[in-house]
Structures are given as C-alpha cells and as structure tokens.
Design a protein around this motif. Structure first.
Motif, PDB file in Angstrom:
ATOM      1  N   PHE A 268      94.306   4.337  55.919  1.00  0.00           N
ATOM      2  CA  PHE A 268      93.490   4.905  56.527  1.00  0.00           C
ATOM      3  C   PHE A 268      92.463   6.783  56.760  1.00  0.00           C
ATOM      4  N   GLU A 271      92.550   6.991  52.124  1.00  0.00           N
ATOM      5  CA  GLU A 271      91.577   5.767  51.826  1.00  0.00           C
ATOM      6  C   GLU A 271      90.530   5.937  52.771  1.00  0.00           C
ATOM      7  N   ALA A 272      90.362   5.270  53.267  1.00  0.00           N
ATOM      8  CA  ALA A 272      88.921   5.330  54.557  1.00  0.00           C
ATOM      9  C   ALA A 272      88.302   6.107  55.237  1.00  0.00           C
ATOM     10  N   GLU A 305      89.394  -0.406  47.212  1.00  0.00           N
ATOM     11  CA  GLU A 305      88.210  -0.410  47.092  1.00  0.00           C
ATOM     12  C   GLU A 305      87.458  -1.256  48.165  1.00  0.00           C
ATOM     13  N   ARG A 308      88.828  -0.661  51.003  1.00  0.00           N
ATOM     14  CA  ARG A 308      88.164   0.090  52.218  1.00  0.00           C
ATOM     15  C   ARG A 308      86.520  -0.184  52.527  1.00  0.00           C
ATOM     16  N   ARG A 309      86.300  -0.818  51.350  1.00  0.00           N
ATOM     17  CA  ARG A 309      84.721  -1.876  52.451  1.00  0.00           C
ATOM     18  C   ARG A 309      84.907  -2.616  52.664  1.00  0.00           C
ATOM     19  N   VAL A 311      87.154  -2.412  55.485  1.00  0.00           N
ATOM     20  CA  VAL A 311      87.652  -2.333  56.679  1.00  0.00           C
ATOM     21  C   VAL A 311      86.040  -0.656  56.813  1.00  0.00           C
ATOM     22  N   TRP A 312      84.773  -0.660  56.226  1.00  0.00           N
ATOM     23  CA  TRP A 312      84.326   0.106  57.222  1.00  0.00           C
ATOM     24  C   TRP A 312      82.658  -1.055  57.246  1.00  0.00           C
ATOM     25  N   ARG A 485      81.038   4.216  51.883  1.00  0.00           N
ATOM     26  CA  ARG A 485      82.595   3.747  52.056  1.00  0.00           C
ATOM     27  C   ARG A 485      82.231   2.423  51.758  1.00  0.00           C
TER      28      ARG A 485
END
Length: 507
Positions: A268, A271-272, A305, A308-309, A311-312, A485
């Motif tokens: 978090f 990366e995020a 990667e 991260r996508r 999560v966002w 992101r």
C-alpha cells in the motif's frame, strides 16, 4: 509546605535505553506521533551534541506480558523496578526503534540511515534499497556488524570512514538526563510532568497517566489483540478489528498473518501510494492482499502492476456484493491470481473525480485526498517546521484531519476540495491572508496545487474565481493520479514483452 519528594537523576545513553527495552524494564504508552523528519532531526541533534531534553520515568513494579516499543515486540517478565515513561515517549521509541531495526522492520520511521555522501540522516521504507554509502543506524551498537559493513565497502573514502566512526561514537556516547520518581504516590510525577511537558506536540495528562495506570491491570493479550498491536507498530495506522480477524482467518497462523500484513503495508505504502490505513476506501481488500502475500510473498513485476490496478479500480468503483469472491480468487500463482481479481471488478466506464467530497470517512474523499497527496505537499512557514519540508501525513492522520480550508466559504465549491489544502492544523491559522500577501517558494505552492496566478485571484478577484480555477486544477491532478495507477482501458493480460522474451529464449 509539605515534604518534597525529590527525584533522582541519572545519565543514560541510547544503548542503555535499548538494553532496558529488551529487558522489559521500559514500559511506554503506545502513543507514537512523530514523523520521519522528527526522527532524523533527533539523530542529527545527537550527532551535533545538541540537548534533546530530559526523560521522566516512574519507577514501580510491572507485570509480565507482551509489550511493544516501536517495532519491537517483547515478552517481558514481571519487573520490580520497571521504568514507566512519563515524558520522553517519542524520543525513546525513536531511538530504540532505529537502533534495533532489522531488514524486516516495516515502519520507515525506524529505518534510519546516515548518508555519507550528503552527510545527513534519511529514513527509507522497506522496499527502498539503501545505497552503499548509507550507513544503517541499526548497526551503531553492533561493532562486529559495523566492521563487516565497512569491510564490504572498500570504495569508501577515508573521510567517509572517519565520518561513519564519528556518527557511531556520537550516538553511542551521547548522554541523556533521566529523572526517576519512585513510589506509589503520583502527585510529584504529575507536577513535574505538567511543568515540563510544553515542547513540540505535548501529550496530555490524561493520555499519559490514563495509559500508565490502566496498563498495570491488563490481562495477557489474545492473538487478535497482539496482532493488532504488532500491525499498529508498522506505522500505518490502526486496521479495524473485523479486518484483522478476517485476515487471521484467511491466513490461519498469527505469526504468518503478521508477516503477510507487513508486506501488505509495504505494498500500500510504496506500490499503491497509500500511506495510512485510514485512506483505504475499501479495507475489505486487506485480507485479500494478506492471503496473497502469505501464499506468494511480496508481488513482483507484472503481478505487482496488476494488483495496483485492482486496488485503484476497486477504490473508485462500486463495491462488489460479495467480497469473499476475491479471497477465493487467490490461488495457483501470483499473476493468474491478480488477473482473476481484476476480472471480478464491476466494469467502470468514464470515471471522473467527485471533488465535492472532503469528509475523510467517505471513499470519494479518500481518493481526492490521495490525489492531492501525490503532489507531495510541503510545510508552510508555521507550526515548528521549516518552509519547504515534505509533510508526512501518516502521523497527522492519527490525531487530526489534515484537510484545512483556505476561505470561509459555504458554497458548494467552498465545501469541496477546491477550497482545501493538506496541512497540519498548526499551519491553518489565517491561511487565506497568508496566501494573499506572504511570499512562498514556487515549489511549496506547486505542492499544494497553487501558483502565482491562483494567488493573484485570491488577492484581487471574487472568491468564486479562485475556487473555479483551482477546482479545474485539482480535478486534473486527481484524475491523472488515479488513471496512472488504475490504467483504465489498458489490457490486463500477461506482460507482452515478457512473453516475447520467453519466446526468444526458446528460439
């Protein structure tokens, strides 16, 4: 005048404090509010030989139990002469935490290094690899480890080696006055505390003594309570108990869950781009990431990667009806799991920020806050920090809402993000007037989505012109940050270049 109970005073070194902590003699309220800049400044003061203030402790018995000092979890025995820290919690926690940090320490406030090139102290996250000329403070008390570190770096100049020796000696030999009050009567202790606790962001009498007096009667912590305390020591804020429970159920073993959640925090934070648990719009994603980390370890490359996508996209989209489907999607291998997670999200077309929302209890406001946070807001010349220093919001979120309004304006724009900056409350006074007439560095203004033209609108235009102009700029910043992101519209399959590389190897 009643008889005076005089405290005794001793001089202690940082090494003494570490020894007391490991012995279970230090009992510290779990109130840690410092940021990275505070900790690096503390070490800089010690290196320069500046006074950092005295410590005040209450010497009295303490029961056996699990105690936390920074990132350290200690199974402490019953102690007849424990030191209950009344004044000095932040300094002791910072020193002990930094001097005992390991490669597995998650909280960057304890991962302190002395940069031999810039001759300054820096704090690094666990995913940031220190340079070869960045000496770790965790080796200061370890002569063998220090010698091995120096021998492994023959490229260091004589000046750099001498500077490292100076840092080590400066920290080891530093002396701090510690006032010790013994006995059961806390009247003298409270009197001293109230007279001396006036520097920085002082803790209240209730915060300190309420914690000290209640801790004595605590029962042995259960797995969930201990896990919560350990995770809080990551410097990422408090994770809700239901989320911790679900993480523990998903992973199964408390120690394995703690390790997995440490990797979740790293993900978090680094990366995020989410520095605090309070800013996660959907905390139910935490157990999913915990089982992912427990199964596969920290994600790398394409898997990181795609996570991260996920999560966002999930943060700005509508929540799924049954979030347990995410838990069932994690199996086989990290890349396939990340692809399945993305595939479970509801389709979202044409997303735009809603900058009308500023309540940090609302998911949209958290997204807005993170978008503005991407500009790396810097301190204004108030509140005890030098103008231009980056603001570390994680400790601020522990005690306050760091979104402050510029104008006293009750219109829809005035209530939204267009009228708010990310600042400590101490820097919020007379904000509009200071922005109108004070001189600010362009870099500081840019970090708050401001520039000279915005200030001109503040000075000479009606308020709505400033708010309308900044609303467009704020919306653009948030949209760009989220899109970078979430990568809406991009293919979510395996990395094509990696596949081509595999084909080349087979050929």
């Amino acid at each position: 005048m009643p008889p005076v109970s005089r405290p005794k005073v001793e001089s202690v070194s940082p090494g003494d404090l570490v020894e007391y902590a490991l012995q279970g003699r230090l009992r510290i309220p779990s109130i840690y509010q410092w940021d990275r800049a505070d900790v690096t400044l503390l070490f800089d003061s010690i290196l320069r030989g500046y006074p950092i203030g005295q410590l005040l402790v209450w010497q009295r018995p303490a029961t056996a139990g699990t105690i936390f000092v920074g990132h350290l979890r200690i199974e402490a025995p019953a102690v007849g002469d424990a030191y209950w820290v009344v004044d000095g919690q932040q300094r002791i926690t910072s020193l002990v935490g930094a001097l005992t940090a390991t490669d597995e320490t998650v909280d960057p406030r304890f991962r302190i290094f002395f940069d031999l090139a810039s001759e300054s102290f820096v704090a690094l996250s666990r995913l940031q690899r220190p340079a070869d000329d960045q000496f770790p403070m965790s080796l200061v008390l370890d002569t063998t480890g220090t010698n091995a570190w120096l021998q492994a770096r023959p490229e260091l100049s004589d000046r750099q080696i001498a500077l490292a020796d100076q840092v080590i000696a400066g920290v080891r030999d530093y002396k701090i006055p510690m006032y010790i009050v013994a006995g059961d009567d806390d009247h003298t202790l409270r009197d001293i505390f109230q007279r001396t606790n006036t520097r920085g962001n002082p803790l209240t009498d209730v915060e300190v003594f309420g914690t000290l007096l209640s801790t004595d009667d605590e029962k042995q912590r259960g797995d969930l309570h201990t896990l919560g305390s350990a995770v809080h020591a990551f410097g990422f804020g408090e994770i809700p108990e239901p989320v911790l429970r679900q993480s523990l159920l998903a992973v199964g073993d408390p120690a394995r869950t703690e390790t997995a959640l440490g990797h979740v925090v790293d993900f978090f934070r680094d990366e995020a781009g989410i520095p605090h648990a309070w800013l996660i719009p959907h905390p139910e994603y935490i157990p999913v990431l915990a089982i992912f980390m427990a199964e596969f370890g920290p994600p790398r490359g394409r898997a990181a990667e795609l996570l991260r996508r996920w999560v966002w996209r999930g943060m700005v989209g509508e929540p799924v009806e049954d979030d347990t489907v995410f838990l069932r999607a994690v199996h086989t291998d990290p890349l396939a799991s990340a692809q399945r997670l993305i595939g479970l999200l509801p389709a979202l077309q044409g997303w735009r920020p809603d900058i009308s929302e500023t309540r940090l209890t609302h998911p949209k406001a958290k997204v807005n806050f993170l978008g503005l946070l991407s500009l790396a807001p810097r301190h204004l010349p108030m509140g005890g920090h030098r103008q231009g220093e980056p603001i570390d919001v994680a400790p601020l979120l522990e005690v306050t809402d760091p979104l402050v309004p510029v104008l006293d304006d009750s219109s829809s724009l005035g209530r939204g993000m267009a009228n708010h900056l990310i600042l400590p409350l101490a820097e919020a006074g007379d904000l509009a007037e200071r922005l109108r007439w004070d001189t600010f560095d362009e870099r500081v203004l840019a970090s708050h989505c401001l520039d000279a033209q915005f200030l001109e609108l503040l000075r000479f235009g009606p308020p709505h012109r400033f708010l309308e102009a900044r609303a467009k700029a704020v919306e653009a910043v948030i949209y760009r940050y989220v899109q970078d992101r979430a990568l809406f519209g991009f293919p979510d399959g395996p990395d094509v270049t990696a596949l081509l590389g595999e084909d080349d190897e087979r050929d």
